[in-house]
Design a protein around this motif. Structure first.
Motif, mmCIF file in Angstrom:
data_model
loop_
_atom_site.group_PDB
_atom_site.id
_atom_site.type_symbol
_atom_site.label_atom_id
_atom_site.label_comp_id
_atom_site.label_asym_id
_atom_site.label_seq_id
_atom_site.Cartn_x
_atom_site.Cartn_y
_atom_site.Cartn_z
ATOM 1 N N GLU A 70 -6.777 4.213 3.443
ATOM 2 C CA GLU A 70 -7.095 3.188 4.432
ATOM 3 C C GLU A 70 -8.421 2.506 4.103
ATOM 4 O OE1 GLU A 70 -8.073 2.788 9.231
ATOM 5 O OE2 GLU A 70 -7.293 4.665 8.416
ATOM 6 N N GLY A 71 -9.416 3.310 3.727
ATOM 7 C CA GLY A 71 -10.717 2.745 3.410
ATOM 8 C C GLY A 71 -10.669 1.803 2.226
ATOM 9 N N LYS A 72 -9.900 2.156 1.207
ATOM 10 C CA LYS A 72 -9.795 1.300 0.022
ATOM 11 C C LYS A 72 -9.070 -0.003 0.332
ATOM 12 C CE LYS A 72 -9.978 4.993 -3.435
ATOM 13 N NZ LYS A 72 -9.241 5.728 -4.495
ATOM 14 N N LEU A 73 -8.112 0.044 1.276
ATOM 15 C CA LEU A 73 -7.342 -1.151 1.601
ATOM 16 C C LEU A 73 -8.063 -2.042 2.608
ATOM 17 C CD1 LEU A 73 -4.769 -2.838 1.412
ATOM 18 C CD2 LEU A 73 -3.742 -1.330 3.139
ATOM 19 N N PHE A 74 -8.591 -1.430 3.670
ATOM 20 C CA PHE A 74 -9.172 -2.223 4.758
ATOM 21 C C PHE A 74 -10.700 -2.310 4.708
ATOM 22 C CE2 PHE A 74 -5.012 -1.096 6.457
ATOM 23 C CZ PHE A 74 -4.601 -2.287 7.018
ATOM 24 N N GLY A 75 -11.330 -1.700 3.702
ATOM 25 C CA GLY A 75 -12.780 -1.722 3.605
ATOM 26 C C GLY A 75 -13.391 -0.486 4.223
ATOM 27 N N ASN A 76 -14.533 -0.041 3.657
ATOM 28 C CA ASN A 76 -15.167 1.167 4.172
ATOM 29 C C ASN A 76 -16.638 1.202 3.793
ATOM 30 O OD1 ASN A 76 -15.825 3.555 2.024
ATOM 31 N ND2 ASN A 76 -14.344 2.082 1.189
ATOM 32 N N ALA A 77 -17.364 2.076 4.491
ATOM 33 C CA ALA A 77 -18.771 2.322 4.175
ATOM 34 C C ALA A 77 -19.038 3.816 4.065
ATOM 35 C CB ALA A 77 -19.667 1.701 5.248
ATOM 36 N N TRP A 78 -17.963 4.608 3.887
ATOM 37 C CA TRP A 78 -18.132 6.062 3.931
ATOM 38 C C TRP A 78 -17.621 6.790 2.683
ATOM 39 C CZ3 TRP A 78 -14.524 3.459 6.944
ATOM 40 C CH2 TRP A 78 -13.183 3.703 6.644
ATOM 41 N N LEU A 79 -16.779 6.160 1.873
ATOM 42 C CA LEU A 79 -16.231 6.858 0.720
ATOM 43 C C LEU A 79 -17.287 7.062 -0.362
ATOM 44 C CD1 LEU A 79 -12.750 5.100 0.334
ATOM 45 C CD2 LEU A 79 -13.223 7.367 1.281
ATOM 46 N N THR A 80 -17.121 8.130 -1.150
ATOM 47 C CA THR A 80 -18.014 8.416 -2.276
ATOM 48 C C THR A 80 -17.175 8.647 -3.528
ATOM 49 O OG1 THR A 80 -18.021 10.778 -1.727
ATOM 50 C CG2 THR A 80 -19.810 9.431 -0.823
ATOM 51 N N ASP A 81 -17.801 8.454 -4.706
ATOM 52 C CA ASP A 81 -17.092 8.695 -5.952
ATOM 53 C C ASP A 81 -17.260 10.150 -6.389
ATOM 54 O OD1 ASP A 81 -19.639 8.939 -7.032
ATOM 55 O OD2 ASP A 81 -19.656 6.912 -7.873
ATOM 56 N N SER A 82 -16.758 10.481 -7.579
ATOM 57 C CA SER A 82 -16.783 11.871 -8.044
ATOM 58 C C SER A 82 -18.203 12.392 -8.251
ATOM 59 C CB SER A 82 -15.988 11.995 -9.352
ATOM 60 O OG SER A 82 -16.518 11.116 -10.339
ATOM 61 N N GLN A 83 -19.180 11.488 -8.408
ATOM 62 C CA GLN A 83 -20.577 11.906 -8.559
ATOM 63 C C GLN A 83 -21.327 11.954 -7.230
ATOM 64 O OE1 GLN A 83 -19.258 9.532 -10.930
ATOM 65 N NE2 GLN A 83 -18.871 11.394 -12.131
ATOM 66 N N GLY A 84 -20.605 11.656 -6.152
ATOM 67 C CA GLY A 84 -21.238 11.690 -4.845
ATOM 68 C C GLY A 84 -21.942 10.406 -4.469
ATOM 69 N N ASN A 85 -21.783 9.366 -5.272
ATOM 70 C CA ASN A 85 -22.400 8.082 -4.958
ATOM 71 C C ASN A 85 -21.534 7.295 -3.985
ATOM 72 O OD1 ASN A 85 -24.538 8.528 -6.869
ATOM 73 N ND2 ASN A 85 -23.095 7.969 -8.502
ATOM 74 N N THR A 86 -22.184 6.457 -3.188
ATOM 75 C CA THR A 86 -21.458 5.647 -2.224
ATOM 76 C C THR A 86 -20.470 4.725 -2.928
ATOM 77 O OG1 THR A 86 -23.315 5.682 -0.673
ATOM 78 C CG2 THR A 86 -21.682 3.942 -0.375
ATOM 79 N N ALA A 87 -19.239 4.702 -2.425
ATOM 80 C CA ALA A 87 -18.191 3.856 -2.999
ATOM 81 C C ALA A 87 -17.674 2.894 -1.930
ATOM 82 C CB ALA A 87 -17.058 4.703 -3.566
ATOM 83 N N ALA A 88 -18.615 2.268 -1.227
ATOM 84 C CA ALA A 88 -18.236 1.315 -0.189
ATOM 85 C C ALA A 88 -17.486 0.136 -0.802
ATOM 86 C CB ALA A 88 -19.468 0.818 0.549
ATOM 87 N N SER A 89 -16.591 -0.463 -0.025
ATOM 88 C CA SER A 89 -15.804 -1.579 -0.542
ATOM 89 C C SER A 89 -15.455 -2.548 0.581
ATOM 90 C CB SER A 89 -14.515 -1.066 -1.193
ATOM 91 O OG SER A 89 -13.712 -0.378 -0.239
ATOM 92 N N ARG A 90 -15.202 -3.794 0.186
ATOM 93 C CA ARG A 90 -14.772 -4.805 1.139
ATOM 94 C C ARG A 90 -13.267 -4.677 1.379
ATOM 95 N NH1 ARG A 90 -16.692 -10.645 -0.591
ATOM 96 N NH2 ARG A 90 -15.763 -11.049 1.472
ATOM 97 N N SER A 91 -12.833 -5.239 2.496
ATOM 98 C CA SER A 91 -11.419 -5.195 2.837
ATOM 99 C C SER A 91 -10.602 -6.029 1.866
ATOM 100 C CB SER A 91 -11.205 -5.703 4.261
ATOM 101 O OG SER A 91 -9.827 -5.768 4.561
ATOM 102 N N LEU A 92 -9.461 -5.493 1.463
ATOM 103 C CA LEU A 92 -8.509 -6.234 0.646
ATOM 104 C C LEU A 92 -7.501 -6.994 1.505
ATOM 105 C CD1 LEU A 92 -7.760 -3.595 -2.145
ATOM 106 C CD2 LEU A 92 -9.360 -5.522 -2.219
ATOM 107 N N VAL A 93 -7.580 -6.821 2.806
ATOM 108 C CA VAL A 93 -6.703 -7.538 3.733
ATOM 109 C C VAL A 93 -7.521 -8.626 4.408
ATOM 110 C CG1 VAL A 93 -5.217 -7.360 5.769
ATOM 111 C CG2 VAL A 93 -5.297 -5.482 4.120
ATOM 112 N N ARG A 94 -7.173 -9.848 4.143
ATOM 113 C CA ARG A 94 -7.884 -10.994 4.732
ATOM 114 C C ARG A 94 -7.046 -11.523 5.891
ATOM 115 N NH1 ARG A 94 -10.850 -12.282 0.012
ATOM 116 N NH2 ARG A 94 -11.101 -10.250 -1.026
ATOM 117 N N LEU A 95 -7.667 -11.674 7.022
ATOM 118 C CA LEU A 95 -6.959 -12.087 8.231
ATOM 119 C C LEU A 95 -7.777 -13.164 8.921
ATOM 120 C CD1 LEU A 95 -5.222 -9.714 10.747
ATOM 121 C CD2 LEU A 95 -6.841 -11.411 11.590
#
Length: 351
Positions: free
Chosen positions: A65-90
């Protein structure tokens, strides 16, 4: 909207079938995009759960859900922030204020066995956004305006092609079961999308669904989905909402309270909480348990003058703080289903 050929774009006409209480910054009604995107995310979770065969790994679902709709909480395998913008534009074509400045009035009151005087059915289903005006002696908007039934706007979406099936399934479910704004679980803010996609409801045996603590499906029993429709059709939302209010009053008051002081929850508390004048000491006054029985207004044959009421159950277990008991929950909801099956003005439908 993106021009990349790997993106899918869709345009819908969104029309409200009942008034909507979409709060702007001042809590008055305004066309706004965030409630629709939030609703799309909710139904996307249901689609995800259905496609992954209940139950699901909530961490994996939250990551998807975070990868599709955007998030500020995911991290990568090194523990770094992996925030992303939403891929769903409305986008909505307009963010205008609603057109309903005054509540149209209630032609008929309804009886409530626990209230001394007849009450307004709209106020009963919409208390909060609606209030009682003592001077006019009738129901009024608490923070006008509201969005009027019949108001329309274009809704535009764009999303990556690999997510087409899940997004379009979620949109079709929104059309069938979705409502937005204050008191939307009672049918306010019901809308239709045109063109509407086709989808089968995400069904699961309701007793099994009570094992998960979030709304992830529409329940079914051994034979049919737990979806009821009014047998009659209505030209005016005001009359239909009165009928839905009568059904809800009859349902809730079927569960009688033993008194007013409750050390432990009684059966009606499991429908929704809080209950006016009937707080549970162990739960306190701040606990919130939303009703998993939801109302929706639809139109038949794409005709806004042929309205029907839909009642459907999205069973799920209350949060652990409520100390839910599976046997108690099953007993309460079995009685609810039997009550709705016994109503002469309702019938089971497949979706």
């Amino acid at each position: 909207m993106p021009d990349n050929p790997h993106w899918i774009t869709r345009k819908y006409t969104l029309e409200f079938l009942t008034p909507a209480f979409l709060g702007g910054a001042d809590q008055s009604g305004q066309w706004r995009t965030p409630p629709f995107k939030a609703l799309l995310r909710q139904w996307w979770r249901v689609v995800y759960a259905h496609e992954h065969g209940f139950p699901v790994n909530p961490l994996k679902m939250r990551e998807a859900e975070g990868k599709l709709f955007g998030n500020a909480w995911l991290t990568d395998s090194q523990g770094n922030t992996a925030a992303s913008r939403s891929l769903v534009r409305l986008r909505l074509e307009r963010w205008d204020a609603g057109e309903m400045k005054n509540w149209p009035g209630e032609a008929q009151t309804v009886g409530h066995p626990e209230v001394k005087q007849p009450i307004g059915p709209h106020l009963y289903l919409g208390y909060g956004p609606l209030t009682y005006d003592r001077e006019k002696r009738g129901t009024a908007l608490k923070a006008p305006p509201a969005i009027q039934a019949g108001e329309k706007a274009e809704l535009l979406l764009a999303f990556p092609e690999p997510h087409q099936s899940e997004i379009e399934a979620a949109l079709a479910l929104m059309n069938l079961y979705g409502a937005v704004g204050g008191r939307s679980r009672n049918g306010w803010g019901s809308f239709r999308l045109d063109p509407a996609g086709s989808v089968q409801p995400p069904l699961r045996l309701w007793r099994e669904a009570l094992q998960l603590d979030w709304p992830h499906c529409i329940g079914q029993d051994d034979s049919e989905p737990l979806i009821w429709q009014t047998k009659g059709t209505y030209q005016d939302w005001r009359e239909l909402m009165r009928v839905l209010a009568e059904i809800k009053i009859a349902l809730r008051t079927k569960f009688k309270f033993a008194g007013e002081a409750h050390q432990t929850p009684e059966e009606r508390h499991w429908l929704a909480y809080p209950v006016t004048n009937h707080s549970v000491r162990s739960w306190g006054n701040q606990a919130r348990l939303p009703n998993s029985l939801r109302f929706k207004v639809r139109c038949l044959d794409n005709n806004a003058s042929k309205l029907v009421g839909i009642i459907f159950h999205m069973p799920c277990k209350p949060p652990v703080a409520f100390s839910p008991n599976q046997k108690t929950l099953e007993g309460v909801w079995q009685r609810v289903h039997q009550f709705l099956d016994g109503r002469a003005d309702l019938k089971r439908v497949r979706r």
